[in-house]
Design a protein around this motif. Structure first.
Motif, PDB file in Angstrom:
ATOM      1  N   SER A 200      10.232  -6.106  -5.406  1.00  0.00           N
ATOM      2  CA  SER A 200      11.676  -5.951  -5.227  1.00  0.00           C
ATOM      3  C   SER A 200      12.361  -7.300  -5.387  1.00  0.00           C
ATOM      4  O   SER A 200      11.746  -8.353  -5.197  1.00  0.00           O
ATOM      5  N   SER A 201      13.639  -7.249  -5.733  1.00  0.00           N
ATOM      6  CA  SER A 201      14.434  -8.465  -5.830  1.00  0.00           C
ATOM      7  C   SER A 201      15.329  -8.579  -4.611  1.00  0.00           C
ATOM      8  O   SER A 201      15.616  -7.582  -3.939  1.00  0.00           O
ATOM      9  N   LEU A 202      15.782  -9.796  -4.338  1.00  0.00           N
ATOM     10  CA  LEU A 202      16.703 -10.026  -3.241  1.00  0.00           C
ATOM     11  C   LEU A 202      18.114 -10.188  -3.803  1.00  0.00           C
ATOM     12  O   LEU A 202      18.342 -10.018  -4.997  1.00  0.00           O
ATOM     13  N   GLU A 203      19.058 -10.513  -2.956  1.00  0.00           N
ATOM     14  CA  GLU A 203      20.461 -10.552  -3.358  1.00  0.00           C
ATOM     15  C   GLU A 203      20.673 -11.428  -4.584  1.00  0.00           C
ATOM     16  O   GLU A 203      20.114 -12.516  -4.690  1.00  0.00           O
ATOM     17  N   ASN A 204      21.495 -10.927  -5.503  1.00  0.00           N
ATOM     18  CA  ASN A 204      21.860 -11.636  -6.738  1.00  0.00           C
ATOM     19  C   ASN A 204      20.664 -11.898  -7.650  1.00  0.00           C
ATOM     20  O   ASN A 204      20.762 -12.688  -8.583  1.00  0.00           O
ATOM     21  N   ASN A 205      19.546 -11.234  -7.346  1.00  0.00           N
ATOM     22  CA  ASN A 205      18.331 -11.399  -8.160  1.00  0.00           C
ATOM     23  C   ASN A 205      17.852 -12.848  -8.230  1.00  0.00           C
ATOM     24  O   ASN A 205      17.138 -13.231  -9.165  1.00  0.00           O
ATOM     25  N   SER A 206      18.253 -13.654  -7.252  1.00  0.00           N
ATOM     26  CA  SER A 206      17.893 -15.069  -7.278  1.00  0.00           C
ATOM     27  C   SER A 206      16.477 -15.320  -6.781  1.00  0.00           C
ATOM     28  O   SER A 206      15.909 -16.389  -7.028  1.00  0.00           O
ATOM     29  N   SER A 207      15.908 -14.385  -6.076  1.00  0.00           N
ATOM     30  CA  SER A 207      14.537 -14.491  -5.596  1.00  0.00           C
ATOM     31  C   SER A 207      13.983 -13.082  -5.447  1.00  0.00           C
ATOM     32  O   SER A 207      14.685 -12.095  -5.690  1.00  0.00           O
ATOM     33  N   CYS A 208      12.741 -12.978  -5.026  1.00  0.00           N
ATOM     34  CA  CYS A 208      12.109 -11.652  -4.981  1.00  0.00           C
ATOM     35  C   CYS A 208      11.051 -11.600  -3.891  1.00  0.00           C
ATOM     36  O   CYS A 208      10.681 -12.614  -3.305  1.00  0.00           O
ATOM     37  N   TYR A 209      10.570 -10.376  -3.650  1.00  0.00           N
ATOM     38  CA  TYR A 209       9.432 -10.157  -2.762  1.00  0.00           C
ATOM     39  C   TYR A 209       8.240  -9.680  -3.581  1.00  0.00           C
ATOM     40  O   TYR A 209       8.378  -8.880  -4.524  1.00  0.00           O
ATOM     41  N   ALA A 210       7.082 -10.166  -3.201  1.00  0.00           N
ATOM     42  CA  ALA A 210       5.830  -9.716  -3.799  1.00  0.00           C
ATOM     43  C   ALA A 210       4.869  -9.325  -2.685  1.00  0.00           C
ATOM     44  O   ALA A 210       4.834  -9.978  -1.637  1.00  0.00           O
ATOM     45  N   VAL A 211       4.116  -8.259  -2.896  1.00  0.00           N
ATOM     46  CA  VAL A 211       3.073  -7.912  -1.932  1.00  0.00           C
ATOM     47  C   VAL A 211       1.830  -8.741  -2.260  1.00  0.00           C
ATOM     48  O   VAL A 211       1.541  -8.983  -3.442  1.00  0.00           O
ATOM     49  N   PRO A 212       1.103  -9.199  -1.266  1.00  0.00           N
ATOM     50  CA  PRO A 212      -0.125  -9.954  -1.540  1.00  0.00           C
ATOM     51  C   PRO A 212      -1.096  -9.107  -2.347  1.00  0.00           C
ATOM     52  O   PRO A 212      -1.178  -7.881  -2.156  1.00  0.00           O
ATOM     53  N   ILE A 213      -1.840  -9.724  -3.221  1.00  0.00           N
ATOM     54  CA  ILE A 213      -2.771  -8.975  -4.059  1.00  0.00           C
ATOM     55  C   ILE A 213      -3.826  -8.281  -3.200  1.00  0.00           C
ATOM     56  O   ILE A 213      -4.374  -7.225  -3.587  1.00  0.00           O
ATOM     57  N   GLU A 214      -4.103  -8.817  -2.004  1.00  0.00           N
ATOM     58  CA  GLU A 214      -5.084  -8.178  -1.131  1.00  0.00           C
ATOM     59  C   GLU A 214      -4.639  -6.779  -0.712  1.00  0.00           C
ATOM     60  O   GLU A 214      -5.474  -5.898  -0.472  1.00  0.00           O
ATOM     61  N   ALA A 215      -3.323  -6.552  -0.611  1.00  0.00           N
ATOM     62  CA  ALA A 215      -2.821  -5.229  -0.247  1.00  0.00           C
ATOM     63  C   ALA A 215      -3.144  -4.215  -1.341  1.00  0.00           C
ATOM     64  O   ALA A 215      -3.581  -3.092  -1.074  1.00  0.00           O
ATOM     65  N   ALA A 216      -2.922  -4.609  -2.591  1.00  0.00           N
ATOM     66  CA  ALA A 216      -3.255  -3.719  -3.705  1.00  0.00           C
ATOM     67  C   ALA A 216      -4.760  -3.516  -3.815  1.00  0.00           C
ATOM     68  O   ALA A 216      -5.235  -2.410  -4.117  1.00  0.00           O
ATOM     69  N   GLU A 217      -5.535  -4.564  -3.565  1.00  0.00           N
ATOM     70  CA  GLU A 217      -6.989  -4.451  -3.625  1.00  0.00           C
ATOM     71  C   GLU A 217      -7.515  -3.515  -2.543  1.00  0.00           C
ATOM     72  O   GLU A 217      -8.510  -2.813  -2.747  1.00  0.00           O
ATOM     73  N   LYS A 218      -6.842  -3.497  -1.392  1.00  0.00           N
ATOM     74  CA  LYS A 218      -7.228  -2.562  -0.329  1.00  0.00           C
ATOM     75  C   LYS A 218      -7.067  -1.121  -0.817  1.00  0.00           C
ATOM     76  O   LYS A 218      -7.944  -0.269  -0.610  1.00  0.00           O
ATOM     77  N   ILE A 219      -5.944  -0.838  -1.482  1.00  0.00           N
ATOM     78  CA  ILE A 219      -5.703   0.502  -2.002  1.00  0.00           C
ATOM     79  C   ILE A 219      -6.700   0.830  -3.101  1.00  0.00           C
ATOM     80  O   ILE A 219      -7.225   1.953  -3.185  1.00  0.00           O
TER      81      ILE A 219
END
Length: 357
Positions: A200-219
């Motif tokens: 996801s992006s934050l306000e004004n698309n100036s920064s973003c959120y990323a989930v740690p790769i470990e979360a995806a690896e868990k799934i």
């Protein structure tokens, strides 16, 4: 021309030193910038081959996003907003378009896995635990209708919540501007290893959120073992912040749900939680992240302080209510939409806040 006096000679020497040292300083500043640029370019050229543009159709319209291959058999990661609720997927890479199918979509982590029946390049998997604030990172995505694009920034924070809502697992806040179409892009360390997935992006698309790769690896590991995501929980229903730390933790258990693994193993209200699974607990909010990595059916070690005694219990995790398609708020009511469960769980923040992992 008469020779310079001693004082004038000293002045000229001083000016020369200032001039040349200043030029040296400018040269020294240019060199690291050039080195960084070349390094980012090298990472981009090496990794871009495994980054793809994803097309799909949901109930409203066509969608586009980014994904990346994680093995040579065509398995790829993307964001849930791209690959979670759409269908009729196709993937562009190597100048061609290929049909793709969904393997698994997990609303809690905000990730999805797709599959292309082709031999593909793949990105190496890194470790987000090695990241710190100000660690440089590179993202590669497909913004708008443009080609693959590199982005350079740094880690800005490790957040448990945003605007009062708690994430299911810690999110990486990244000072990388993002545009529509870049959800699902890989976040790479300076070795070119994947350490996160932009969700996801934050306000004004100036920064973003990323989930740690470990979360995806868990799934991914759950899918390989069970054919689905298997989120677990132990039934520690509420925690508050203890006035004094015990064993380095302030996470005091105030309510345990009857009939859950925690209630059956011998845990008691008033215990101070030190460790849940493989995660150390220091504050009540730490339980969210620790709970995310619990898999239903597995034996989970739980360490607590009870008075001056350290006790360890081993319990078999139950299936999390969210995995039963019943996302819950702290007061026991159902979350109205799956999208809310994906992003966070709302909590009241009071002097003795109650938390539900």
């Amino acid at each position: 021309m008469s020779p310079l006096s001693g004082s004038k000679r000293s002045s000229v020497i001083a000016l020369a030193l200032i001039f040349f040292s200043g030029g040296g300083l400018l040269f020294a500043q240019e060199q690291p910038a050039t080195t960084i640029s070349e390094h980012v370019k090298e990472i981009f050229e090496r990794a871009a081959k495994a980054v793809v543009k994803i097309h799909g159709v949901d109930e409203h319209s066509e969608i586009c996003g980014t994904g990346f291959f994680i093995d040579p058999t065509g398995t790829l990661y993307t964001a849930y907003t791209v690959g979670g609720e759409a269908g009729n997927f196709s993937v562009e890479f190597g100048g061609k378009k290929y049909p793709a199918r969904q393997l698994v979509a997990d609303v809690r982590s905000g990730t999805a896995m797709l599959k292309v029946e082709e031999t593909t390049p793949a990105l190496p998997i890194g470790k987000s635990e090695q990241l710190e604030v100000a660690t440089p990172v590179v993202a590669i995505g497909f913004p708008l209708d443009l080609q693959e694009t590199p982005n350079f920034g740094m880690i800005a924070g490790f957040d448990r919540k945003y605007l009062g809502r708690f994430f299911s697992t810690i999110h990486l806040r990244v000072n990388v501007p993002t545009q529509r179409g870049e959800a699902g892009a890989p976040l790479l360390n300076m070795r070119g290893e994947v350490v996160g997935i932009i969700v996801s992006s934050l306000e004004n698309n100036s920064s973003c959120y990323a989930v740690p790769i470990e979360a995806a690896e868990k799934i991914r590991n759950d899918f390989v073992r069970f054919g689905e995501a298997r989120h677990g929980w132990v039934g520690v229903h509420q925690l508050t912040e203890a006035p004094e730390p015990a064993g380095g933790s302030r996470a005091r258990v105030t309510q345990i749900t009857v009939g859950t693994p925690a209630s059956k193993c011998g845990m008691k209200e008033g215990d101070v939680l030190l460790q849940l699974g493989q995660k150390r607990i220091c504050e009540p909010e730490d339980v969210f992240d620790a709970s995310f990595y619990i898999t239903a059916g597995e034996m989970v070690p739980i360490t607590v302080m009870r008075g001056d005694k350290k006790l360890t219990f081993h319990v078999q995790a139950d299936l999390h209510p969210v995995s039963k398609n019943v996302p819950m708020l702290p007061d026991g009511t159902e979350v109205p939409t799956a999208a809310d469960a994906n992003r966070s769980i709302f909590l009241k923040l009071e002097s003795e806040a109650q938390h539900t992992p």
